[in-house]
Design a protein around this motif. Structure first.
Motif, PDB file in Angstrom:
ATOM      1  N   VAL A   1     -13.423  73.608  21.894  1.00 50.12           N
ATOM      2  CA  VAL A   1     -13.606  73.594  20.445  1.00 50.12           C
ATOM      3  C   VAL A   1     -12.295  73.935  19.744  1.00 50.12           C
ATOM      4  O   VAL A   1     -11.933  73.321  18.740  1.00 50.12           O
ATOM      5  CB  VAL A   1     -14.714  74.584  20.032  1.00 50.12           C
ATOM      6  CG1 VAL A   1     -14.798  74.694  18.511  1.00 50.12           C
ATOM      7  CG2 VAL A   1     -16.055  74.137  20.592  1.00 50.12           C
TER       8      VAL A   1
ATOM      9  N   ARG B   1     -23.498  75.558  20.220  1.00 49.93           N
ATOM     10  CA  ARG B   1     -24.336  74.446  19.769  1.00 49.93           C
ATOM     11  C   ARG B   1     -24.067  73.178  20.593  1.00 49.93           C
ATOM     12  O   ARG B   1     -24.993  72.440  20.937  1.00 49.93           O
ATOM     13  CB  ARG B   1     -24.066  74.178  18.289  1.00 49.93           C
ATOM     14  CG  ARG B   1     -24.807  72.987  17.699  1.00 49.93           C
ATOM     15  CD  ARG B   1     -26.290  73.288  17.539  1.00 49.93           C
ATOM     16  NE  ARG B   1     -26.498  74.351  16.565  1.00 49.93           N
ATOM     17  CZ  ARG B   1     -26.606  74.168  15.258  1.00 49.93           C
ATOM     18  NH1 ARG B   1     -26.546  72.937  14.763  1.00 49.93           N
ATOM     19  NH2 ARG B   1     -26.808  75.183  14.448  1.00 49.93           N
ATOM     20  N   LEU B   2     -22.793  72.918  20.901  1.00 51.44           N
ATOM     21  CA  LEU B   2     -22.438  71.685  21.601  1.00 51.44           C
ATOM     22  C   LEU B   2     -22.426  71.841  23.116  1.00 51.44           C
ATOM     23  O   LEU B   2     -22.267  70.845  23.840  1.00 51.44           O
ATOM     24  CB  LEU B   2     -21.067  71.192  21.125  1.00 51.44           C
ATOM     25  CG  LEU B   2     -20.956  70.837  19.641  1.00 51.44           C
ATOM     26  CD1 LEU B   2     -19.557  70.325  19.320  1.00 51.44           C
ATOM     27  CD2 LEU B   2     -21.992  69.788  19.256  1.00 51.44           C
TER      28      LEU B   2
ATOM     29  N   VAL C   1     -20.126  76.947  17.187  1.00 53.30           N
ATOM     30  CA  VAL C   1     -19.971  75.516  17.444  1.00 53.30           C
ATOM     31  C   VAL C   1     -19.979  75.244  18.943  1.00 53.30           C
ATOM     32  O   VAL C   1     -20.632  74.313  19.424  1.00 53.30           O
ATOM     33  CB  VAL C   1     -18.675  74.991  16.799  1.00 53.30           C
ATOM     34  CG1 VAL C   1     -18.399  73.558  17.255  1.00 53.30           C
ATOM     35  CG2 VAL C   1     -18.771  75.044  15.285  1.00 53.30           C
TER      36      VAL C   1
ATOM     37  N   ASP D   1     -24.271  66.141   7.695  1.00 58.20           N
ATOM     38  CA  ASP D   1     -25.335  65.663   8.579  1.00 58.20           C
ATOM     39  C   ASP D   1     -26.348  64.855   7.774  1.00 58.20           C
ATOM     40  O   ASP D   1     -26.563  65.149   6.623  1.00 58.20           O
ATOM     41  CB  ASP D   1     -26.039  66.853   9.247  1.00 58.20           C
ATOM     42  CG  ASP D   1     -25.148  67.460  10.338  1.00 58.20           C
ATOM     43  OD1 ASP D   1     -25.274  68.659  10.589  1.00 58.20           O
ATOM     44  OD2 ASP D   1     -24.373  66.711  10.948  1.00 58.20           O
TER      45      ASP D   1
ATOM     46  N   LEU E   1     -20.103  70.625  11.887  1.00 58.06           N
ATOM     47  CA  LEU E   1     -20.615  71.988  12.074  1.00 58.06           C
ATOM     48  C   LEU E   1     -19.753  73.005  11.337  1.00 58.06           C
ATOM     49  O   LEU E   1     -20.268  73.969  10.760  1.00 58.06           O
ATOM     50  CB  LEU E   1     -20.684  72.306  13.572  1.00 58.06           C
ATOM     51  CG  LEU E   1     -21.697  71.456  14.367  1.00 58.06           C
ATOM     52  CD1 LEU E   1     -21.581  71.754  15.852  1.00 58.06           C
ATOM     53  CD2 LEU E   1     -23.109  71.718  13.876  1.00 58.06           C
TER      54      LEU E   1
ATOM     55  N   ARG F   1     -18.176  65.622  15.137  1.00 53.83           N
ATOM     56  CA  ARG F   1     -19.322  66.542  15.244  1.00 53.83           C
ATOM     57  C   ARG F   1     -18.893  67.973  14.983  1.00 53.83           C
ATOM     58  O   ARG F   1     -19.591  68.729  14.283  1.00 53.83           O
ATOM     59  CB  ARG F   1     -19.961  66.426  16.628  1.00 53.83           C
ATOM     60  CG  ARG F   1     -20.649  65.105  16.898  1.00 53.83           C
ATOM     61  CD  ARG F   1     -21.272  65.093  18.272  1.00 53.83           C
ATOM     62  NE  ARG F   1     -22.351  66.058  18.384  1.00 53.83           N
ATOM     63  CZ  ARG F   1     -22.905  66.422  19.541  1.00 53.83           C
ATOM     64  NH1 ARG F   1     -22.451  65.914  20.687  1.00 53.83           N
ATOM     65  NH2 ARG F   1     -23.887  67.288  19.568  1.00 53.83           N
ATOM     66  N   ILE F   2     -17.753  68.355  15.524  1.00 53.40           N
ATOM     67  CA  ILE F   2     -17.260  69.712  15.299  1.00 53.40           C
ATOM     68  C   ILE F   2     -16.934  69.914  13.827  1.00 53.40           C
ATOM     69  O   ILE F   2     -17.225  70.969  13.245  1.00 53.40           O
ATOM     70  CB  ILE F   2     -16.026  69.981  16.191  1.00 53.40           C
ATOM     71  CG1 ILE F   2     -16.456  70.078  17.656  1.00 53.40           C
ATOM     72  CG2 ILE F   2     -15.289  71.246  15.757  1.00 53.40           C
ATOM     73  CD1 ILE F   2     -15.317  70.191  18.635  1.00 53.40           C
TER      74      ILE F   2
ATOM     75  N   THR G   1     -16.504  63.524  19.089  1.00 52.45           N
ATOM     76  CA  THR G   1     -16.665  64.975  19.279  1.00 52.45           C
ATOM     77  C   THR G   1     -15.986  65.746  18.162  1.00 52.45           C
ATOM     78  O   THR G   1     -16.533  66.728  17.640  1.00 52.45           O
ATOM     79  CB  THR G   1     -16.077  65.402  20.640  1.00 52.45           C
ATOM     80  OG1 THR G   1     -16.749  64.708  21.684  1.00 52.45           O
ATOM     81  CG2 THR G   1     -16.233  66.897  20.852  1.00 52.45           C
TER      82      THR G   1
END
Length: 344
Positions: free
Chosen positions: A315, A307-308, A304, A344, A294, A290-291, A287
């Motif tokens: 976050v 989006r998640l 963010v 990405d 972004l 992923r943050i 996680t």
């Protein structure tokens, strides 16, 4: 528009808010027309059939913030590319100004794969070589032969008695670190201090993190600095090794006390701004990664979370860990540091 609304724009917008979020033509004085046009251009007022409706300032802030961050990233990337683009011209300029003399007295390349310690010198990073002050005999000595550079840096490592400082920007090939491990550990066993500064991209590779952990476990100190800095090695604060004329295939050995002291001061400045490498050695959660991706794309904390599909508080907790990991003071600074590591 990327500037902030002025006093007249703020006043007219607040007038619209107080009137239920709407403005009618009869609510405006002739002098308000330029201000109205500015608010419409910003997106704070939206034209309707009967007048204008107030829009959310948060949406404006997010849009302008993204625009500014995108522009800043573009400028920072340009700033990083510019020295390399000008390097051939700078090299030609240096060559033209160099006085005609006999063959160079010695030096060595300071580039390519390298270990945490002195072995970071040399294109193949076979291992450090040391050149004591007496080996050069003057304030500076340039070496163009790769094998000679490795030999001299290896001598310097073997003769080092107190401290090695290493500033190593860019990625660190793990095979070079493995090759130099024995020399680095021998240096540490002799009681020498070993301090190195890397960039975040260096520790993006798990194999490199393992090599760094082997050295820090024996007493080496490593910090990570997500800023541009110059490559150098300093041995016992008596000999410094730097790339020659921007060419990492050649190197200059410096023994002039004033010059070496200046380079040490530059290293100490970068060291003070770096974050401990220990924060990079344990991989972040999926996680958090992923943050980070972004954030590197310029998204705000709110964006963010949306989006998640998680809360902003969640976050914020991940961002706090990332800031601590990278020593970032601001969200933009963090996103900039993550740009080369999370894509990405």
């Amino acid at each position: 528009m990327t500037d902030e609304p002025g006093p007249a724009e703020r006043a007219l917008y607040l007038t619209a808010v107080r009137r239920g979020g709407r403005l009618r033509p009869e609510d405006l004085a002739p002098a308000d027309r330029p201000t109205l046009a500015a608010l419409v251009a910003r997106g704070l007022l939206t034209p309707t059939a009967t007048g204008w409706t107030a829009a959310s300032p948060r949406a404006l802030g997010d849009r302008i913030g993204l625009e500014l961050r995108t522009r800043a990233v573009r400028l920072l990337r340009y700033a990083e590319r510019l020295p390399g683009a000008l390097a051939p011209l700078a090299h030609a300029y240096d060559e033209a100004r160099r006085p005609v003399a006999g063959p160079p007295s010695g030096g060595d390349p300071v580039g390519g794969p390298s270990a945490v310690g002195p072995s970071a010198v040399g294109p193949s990073a076979v291992g450090p070589s040391v050149v004591g002050p007496g080996s050069i005999g003057c304030g500076a000595g340039r070496v163009d032969d790769v094998a000679e550079v490795r030999r001299r840096v290896g001598d310097l490592v073997a003769e080092c008695r107190e401290e090695v400082l290493a500033a190593q920007p860019g990625p660190r090939p793990p095979e070079g670190l493995r090759t130099a491990l024995a020399q680095d550990l021998s240096l540490l066993r002799r009681g020498c201090s070993l301090r190195a500064v890397y960039q975040p991209v260096a520790l993006a590779d798990a194999a490199v993190r393992d090599q760094v952990a082997l050295r820090t476990g024996r007493g080496a100190q490593v910090r990570v600095l997500a800023e541009p800095y110059e490559r150098m090695l300093v041995f016992d604060r008596a000999v410094a090794v730097i790339p020659a004329a921007g060419d990492r295939g050649r190197a200059v050995f410096l023994t002039d006390p004033t010059t070496v002291a200046y380079l040490v001061a530059q290293f100490e400045r970068d060291w003070a701004r770096g974050a401990p490498a220990a924060r990079h050695l344990d991989p972040p959660s999926a996680t958090t990664v992923r943050i980070g991706r972004l954030l590197a794309r310029g998204l705000t904390q709110r964006a963010v979370a949306t989006r998640l599909g998680v809360s902003e508080r969640t976050v914020a907790a991940h961002i706090s860990r990332l800031r601590d990991r990278y020593g970032a003071q601001t969200l933009f600074h963090l996103g900039w540091q993550l740009r080369g590591e999370h894509r990405d």
